[in-house]
Design a protein around this motif. Structure first.
Motif, mmCIF file in Angstrom:
data_model
loop_
_atom_site.group_PDB
_atom_site.id
_atom_site.type_symbol
_atom_site.label_atom_id
_atom_site.label_comp_id
_atom_site.label_asym_id
_atom_site.label_seq_id
_atom_site.Cartn_x
_atom_site.Cartn_y
_atom_site.Cartn_z
ATOM 1 N N ALA A 457 0.830 -1.202 0.000
ATOM 2 C CA ALA A 457 0.000 0.000 0.000
ATOM 3 C C ALA A 457 0.866 1.255 0.000
ATOM 4 N N TRP A 458 1.882 1.246 0.825
ATOM 5 C CA TRP A 458 2.784 2.400 0.936
ATOM 6 C C TRP A 458 3.484 2.669 -0.397
ATOM 7 N N ASN A 460 2.610 1.672 -3.474
ATOM 8 C CA ASN A 460 1.674 2.094 -4.516
ATOM 9 C C ASN A 460 1.251 3.545 -4.334
ATOM 10 N N TYR A 461 1.091 3.955 -3.097
ATOM 11 C CA TYR A 461 0.711 5.357 -2.835
ATOM 12 C C TYR A 461 1.801 6.304 -3.329
ATOM 13 N N ASN A 466 -2.954 5.065 -6.553
ATOM 14 C CA ASN A 466 -3.745 5.238 -5.334
ATOM 15 C C ASN A 466 -4.780 4.132 -5.157
ATOM 16 N N SER A 469 -3.130 1.151 -3.845
ATOM 17 C CA SER A 469 -2.774 1.397 -2.451
ATOM 18 C C SER A 469 -3.973 1.165 -1.539
ATOM 19 N N SER A 496 -4.590 8.414 1.322
ATOM 20 C CA SER A 496 -5.142 7.824 0.095
ATOM 21 C C SER A 496 -6.550 8.338 -0.165
#
Length: 1009
Positions: A457-458, A460-461, A466, A469, A496
């Motif tokens: 998630a981190w 991808n953000y 988004n 994420s 996000s």
């Protein structure tokens, strides 16, 4: 280590006589019939040399014989001629005898034997017969015809001058026939003979040794060693030492063997082994090593055993690295597979203890089930794989295993997680996501699965994905989350959702993060940021009371963004109509945070509040404070000038109003604002002052536009601006481009270029964005220069990857008036740009300033020190470079540590400080397991270090480790092969092992005359 029975067999084998030459007596101690003085009578004729020429052709045989007696060079030709001419059998026989003796004396044994075989003994005198028997036997002996030699030597009678000498050579013949009992009898009979007592001790000592009468070897050998005239004392020391060795009296054996070895250039392999093993049995491992090393390169069983004990010697002396090198040779030998199997397990353990995990993993993975150590190997393998930094190799190892237990799958999941996390540290998000997703999808540990979900998630953000994420954060919370990560996870989820303008969901996540904050576990800065973002979410939803409460909690001296919280609180008071309270907050902000980025906003909004409260004087003071802060980034300057002008006009202060309105035109105002100022000035000059001419002159000279074209310009620009504000970036780009084409010298060109670049940035069309920022930068006298320069730098660096351009722009950016955070960010980007473009010469100065002036994380310090080290190294400032690389190791993570270990080792090697070079290179092989290329480079460097120090065992081990464990890099493998060939040549050149074979004919120390 276990001693094999084979070793004891090797130690007791006899080989002492196999390469020795026969000991012969010098025959000048007695005369033979062919050795006469020139004044003796031969065949009843007295002669002198000068009389030889007086012989008549009737005496041609005698003439030839005299020529031979005088040792003339023509004698052989004369004798051979006479042999053809002579008709009398007796004389002919004598000529044959003389030719045989002549050939014998010239060492032409084949010719001598031919003539001896033609002699008719009935024509010989007894004395001549004895000589012929002796020398014929001597030829047989020289050609290893020992039985013939014995038979012929035996014909020498006791009365013969040759008897004792024949006795000696019969003993020699029996010796080489391995008939040691008879040989001993003959040698013992003449042991005290004046001609042979210096030679017989060597033979007798060998015979006693072959008969395994070690007590006799010792008693007899030690008695003879002390005699001055005894030959081959060195060999006697060897035999006596070997006898003591067989009796396991290693200390006394060593005394004799060391004397033998020290005075002998080359020795047979077995003798080196006995000396080495003697030291080993005495516990003198240090002195055992050199002799075992002489045997280390043998491919046979003796070489394998020698390496086996050599490894133990190194372990006993604390040299585990060399022990591994010796073990590797045991394993690679095919002589004894059981021994190789036994050593393999210990080699793997030692590799693990030495930090060479890649080698250990390979070893334990290859151990098969029928090996006694298989179960323990599997346990150790699992432990290594869990803790190794060489994650990629470890994962491949597991993938290649025929079956995978649940524990191995957990290990695989953990390795994928670690690999992904390291890739995140290195900034390689694509690779990081691949490994983290593998970890997330592999069955195993619940905690690792959730950690993987969080970091996915981190990642991808931070790479603009988004939706991905949010998906992974949802997976994270669906799986129950983790107490150690929940705070950060909610924080990330909040941002996000802010990106999607879902302020309700974002606010919920930020609030949960606030609830889970623990002072000792989480960042205080992140906590205050959560308060601010939660307040923002409530603000956007117009939940004023909740928002104000959150901002109030964030107004704290420890919060670096407390000024923002105070500013937002003031805004809420304004929205709620509490204008006096709002003004108090705005004024507190200006007073308490004089450097706040919200100061201009506070002054402007406070001026508006006072205007609403009909307190123009206070409003004017606020606007004046704002106007006096002539920052290029003062977004409210023009609006404040317009408001101050209006207040001054209403108060009747026309001159101040005119000044404020005119200043608008030097303050980066847009078209509408300038139009407003012109309209007001028109009213003042025309209507209030009755001075239209001044207005016209100002409009023409200062504004530079006539009213009609100006209006068109402004309306065209305003259309694009509206589209930009509505986030219609594609439409905004079209509109800005149209404006710039129609009004290339328009009043809004700088603004249009800047916001056009911003629109392109939002569309991820960075090349076009950069072109527009470059245009703004090329005209420095505009309000958008600073921001354009900064953003062009960022785009060149982060998105266009044009590091040359980034380096150029970065130097200019650092001359701007920057905040501390901006300066830190831009210095870091400039350092990397200079490094990537090879501009190392003065990079160190920027690195030093960056390190000293900035608040840096450990990783940031490490990167800066790394680039400084590279710069120092380019300037040949090696000591500074070494210090900088050590700082990288102190603070860093990831590949730069691996490269730093190698670089330090290489610098020490270049300075010929071998001990430090070796220790650093070894540490590199242990600490850089996650980066195989640096391990391989370090092993090749170790190879060079060991070659220079003449430690060929470890040099070979290092280069073979490269060949066996780093097969994917062709250049590395080519370097390894070249170095291995060099090592093999040096080993052959420096070997002391005697590999010469026994000749076909025996070589005599003395010649029979």
């Amino acid at each position: 280590m276990r001693i094999l029975s084979l070793l004891l067999i090797l130690a007791s084998a006899s080989y002492a006589y196999s390469q020795e030459s026969i000991q012969l007596k010098p025959f000048n101690a007695f005369s033979t019939p062919s050795q006469v003085d020139s004044n003796e009578e031969l065949f009843g004729v007295e002669y002198k040399e000068h009389e030889l020429k007086n012989f008549s052709t009737d005496h041609s045989s005698e003439y030839a014989e005299l020529s031979n007696a005088l040792d003339e060079s023509r004698s052989k030709d004369l004798l051979e001629e006479q042999l053809i001419l002579e008709k009398q059998p007796k004389k002919k026989n004598n000529i044959i005898r003389l030719l045989a003796l002549l050939a014998f004396n010239e060492n032409e044994f084949d010719d001598a034997e031919k003539y001896f075989n033609q002699i008719d003994h009935k024509w010989l005198s007894e004395e001549d017969k004895q000589e012929v028997h002796f020398k014929s036997a001597y030829i047989d002996l020289s050609k290893k015809s020992f039985e013939n030699a014995i038979a012929t030597f035996s014909k020498n009678s006791q009365a013969s001058a040759y008897y004792d000498h024949a006795h000696y050579y019969i003993g020699v013949s029996h010796f080489y026939l391995h008939d040691f009992d008879n040989a001993a009898n003959y040698f013992e009979n003449i042991d005290n003979h004046s001609d042979y007592k210096k030679y017989t001790p060597y033979y007798l000592t060998q015979i006693y040794f072959e008969q395994e009468d070690y007590d006799k070897v010792i008693a007899y050998g030690e008695q003879k060693i002390i005699l001055a005239e005894v030959e081959k004392k060195n060999e006697l020391h060897k035999l006596v030492g070997q006898a003591y060795y067989q009796q396991k009296d290693y200390s006394t054996a060593l005394h004799h063997l060391s004397i033998y070895e020290s005075s002998t250039g080359k020795l047979p392999a077995e003798e080196f082994y006995q000396i080495a093993y003697t030291y080993y049995k005495l516990g003198d491992y240090k002195n055992a090593i050199p002799s075992f090393l002489e045997l280390a390169n043998l491919s046979d069983e003796l070489g394998q055993m020698s390496n086996y004990f050599l490894a133990d010697c190194y372990i006993q002396t604390g040299d585990k690295q060399s022990a591994m090198a010796a073990m590797k040779k045991v394993m690679d030998s095919s002589a004894n597979s059981n021994l190789a199997r036994e050593v393999t397990f210990n080699y793997g353990k030692l590799a693990y203890e030495n930090g060479q995990e890649r080698i250990a993993i390979n070893i334990f993975s290859a151990i098969e089930k029928d090996n006694d150590h298989w179960h323990e190997s599997q346990r150790i393998l699992a432990d290594i794989l869990k803790r190794t930094d060489d994650h990629n190799w470890a994962m491949q190892t597991i993938e290649n295993l025929p079956s995978k237990s649940p524990e191995i799958l957990k290990t695989y999941q953990l390795l994928a997680y670690k690999r992904g996390y390291l890739k995140l540290i290195d900034g390689n998000h694509q690779e990081a996501n691949k490994f983290l997703m593998t970890s997330f999808e592999t069955p195993g540990d619940h905690e690792i699965k959730n950690k993987s979900a969080y970091w996915l998630a981190w990642s991808n953000y931070h790479t603009g994905r988004n939706e991905s994420s949010k998906k992974m954060i949802k997976e994270y919370f669906a799986n129950g989350g983790l107490s150690a990560f929940d705070f950060q996870a909610h924080y990330l989820a909040g941002y996000s959702n802010i990106k999607d303008q879902n302020f309700e969901a974002a606010g919920t996540h930020f609030s949960k993060a606030i609830d889970q904050y623990a002072e000792n576990n989480h960042s205080l800065e992140m906590y205050y940021d959560c308060l601010l973002r939660a307040g923002d979410c409530q603000y956007r939803r117009k939940n004023w009371s909740q928002s104000k409460a959150l901002y109030a909690e964030a107004i704290h001296p420890d919060n670096p963004n407390a000024d923002y919280a105070l500013f937002q609180s003031a805004n809420i008071e304004s929205v709620q109509g509490n204008l006096y309270d709002a003004s108090i907050d705005y004024e507190d902000l200006v007073e308490q945070y004089p450097n706040s980025q919200y100061k201009d906003d506070a002054l402007f909004f406070n001026g508006q509040n006072y205007q609403q409260l009909v307190r123009p004087n206070e409003a004017l003071k606020s606007y004046q404070l704002l106007i006096n802060n002539r920052s290029s980034e003062n977004a409210y300057l023009v609006s404040a000038l317009l408001q101050a002008a209006l207040i001054s006009y209403n108060a009747g202060d026309l001159r101040s109003a005119i000044q404020y309105y005119q200043t608008v035109f030097q303050s980066g105002a847009n078209g509408l604002e300038k139009k407003q100022a012109l309209k007001a000035l028109e009213e003042i000059y025309v209507e209030d002052l009755d001075d239209p001419q001044t207005y016209f002159e100002f409009a023409k000279q200062e504004a530079g536009l006539d009213i009609d074209s100006y209006t068109q310009d402004s309306l065209s620009y305003a259309s694009a601006k509206v589209k930009f504000k509505n986030s219609q970036f594609r439409e905004a780009v079209i509109a800005y481009e149209k404006y710039l084409r129609n009004y290339p010298n328009g009043y809004h060109v700088a603004q249009a270029r800047y916001f056009n670049a911003e629109a392109y940035s939002h569309l991820n069309e960075y090349e076009s964005a950069l072109e527009n920022f470059d245009e703004v930068i090329s005209h420095q006298s505009n309000a958008y220069y600073d921001q354009s320069l900064k953003k062009a730098f960022v785009l060149s660096y982060k998105y266009a990857f044009d590091y040359m351009k980034a380096a150029h722009l970065g130097r200019q950016v650092l001359f701007l008036d920057l905040s501390q955070d901006e300066k830190k960010q831009f210095q870091e980007m400039l350092i990397v740009s200079l490094y990537k473009t090879g501009q190392l010469e003065n990079l160190w100065s920027i690195c030093e300033e960056y390190i000293q002036a900035s608040e840096l994380s450990d990783f940031e310090k490490a990167e800066a020190w790394f680039y400084a080290a590279q710069s120092y190294q380019s300037r040949s400032e090696d000591d500074k470079a070494i210090n900088a690389y050590n700082q990288v190791i102190r603070f860093g993570k990831g590949e730069i540590i691996a490269e730093s270990y190698y670089s330090i080792a290489n610098l020490f090697y270049q300075k010929k400080i071998y001990d430090k070079a070796e220790s650093q290179a070894l540490e590199a092989t242990q600490k850089a397991n996650a980066y195989p290329i640096w391990v391989a480079k370090s092993l090749l460097l170790l190879t060079d270090i060991y070659i220079d120090q003449k430690d060929l065992l470890n040099a070979e081990a290092a280069v073979v480790a490269v060949q066996e464990n780093y097969k994917t890099d062709a250049e590395i493998l080519n370097q390894a092969q070249v170095k291995l060939q060099k090592i093999k040549a040096l080993q052959a050149e420096n070997s002391r092992i005697d590999t010469s074979s026994e000749s076909q004919s025996l070589q005599f120390d003395h010649k029979a005359n």
